[in-house]
Write an enzyme that holds these catalytic residues in place. Structure first.
Site, PDB file in Angstrom:
ATOM      1  N   SER A   1      -0.002   2.351   4.702  1.00  0.00           N
ATOM      2  CA  SER A   1      -0.796   2.227   3.479  1.00  0.00           C
ATOM      3  C   SER A   1      -2.137   1.602   3.817  1.00  0.00           C
ATOM      4  O   SER A   1      -2.252   0.814   4.761  1.00  0.00           O
ATOM      5  CB  SER A   1      -0.049   1.354   2.465  1.00  0.00           C
ATOM      6  OG  SER A   1      -0.789   1.258   1.260  1.00  0.00           O
ATOM      7  N   ASP A   2      -3.128   1.965   3.039  1.00  0.00           N
ATOM      8  CA  ASP A   2      -4.445   1.363   3.217  1.00  0.00           C
ATOM      9  C   ASP A   2      -5.163   1.357   1.879  1.00  0.00           C
ATOM     10  O   ASP A   2      -4.924   2.216   1.025  1.00  0.00           O
ATOM     11  CB  ASP A   2      -5.273   2.141   4.242  1.00  0.00           C
ATOM     12  CG  ASP A   2      -6.532   1.378   4.611  1.00  0.00           C
ATOM     13  OD1 ASP A   2      -6.412   0.360   5.328  1.00  0.00           O
ATOM     14  OD2 ASP A   2      -7.616   1.754   4.149  1.00  0.00           O
TER      15      ASP A   2
END
Length: 191
Positions: A68-69
């Protein structure tokens, strides 16, 4: 049982994933998070979520890896994690009285090549912030490891006029509605 690994060093993402009550391991990916020249916020966050999942999947045979970012977008300009007090002051001053978009991407990847992805965009309207308010807030929470220099789950909520989102957890860094959907698609038993 299928192994799930969160490709992250973020305690915020780990705390969120714990809510789904699935066992998971943590592995910190070694990924260069700097934007490429001319890269747009949504493209950057997608690329980094994929890169994080890829980095951990390459050393985790048989596992599903969740990367995730998140990046903040202020009129097309990318704001990442401030890293220190002075940068956080600059970020919050720049967001004062403005509308900011937070792009949060997730990638659920298996080492056999299967890849499931989602993108959430949360819009935050900041109220006008005085310099002394910014200073008091930063000294109270010290959110230097958070994109946009705030923690919405804490005192940072006081900085906003409005939040528009499909998923209230997206702004913290892991959109759990989309994550649960991807995990179900991958075969995990999520209620």
């Amino acid at each position: 049982m299928t192994t799930l690994i969160l490709a992250s060093g973020s305690r915020y993402r780990a705390q969120l994933l714990e809510r789904l009550r699935l066992p998971f391991a943590l592995a910190v990916p070694d990924v260069d998070e700097r934007p490429r020249p001319g890269e747009f916020p949504a493209s950057l966050t997608r690329r980094l979520a994929n890169a994080k999942a890829d980095a951990v999947a390459s050393r985790s045979p048989g596992a599903w890896v969740l990367g995730s970012d998140q990046v903040a977008d202020i009129e097309g300009r990318i704001l990442g994690k401030p890293g220190n007090h002075a940068s956080a002051v600059q970020q919050l001053a720049a967001m004062s009285g403005r509308t900011i978009h937070f792009h949060t991407s997730i990638c659920l990847r298996h080492d056999d090549g299967r890849r499931l992805q989602a993108l959430d965009i949360t819009t935050v309207r900041f109220r006008a912030l005085a310099a002394d308010e910014i200073e008091r807030y930063l000294l109270a929470e010290q959110p230097y490891d958070c994109a946009g220099s705030f923690q919405c789950e804490g005192l940072g909520i006081s900085l906003f006029k409005e939040i528009q989102s499909r998923d209230p957890t997206a702004l913290v860094g892991l959109p759990l509605i989309a994550t649960a959907d991807l995990l179900r698609d991958a075969g995990f038993a999520v209620p």
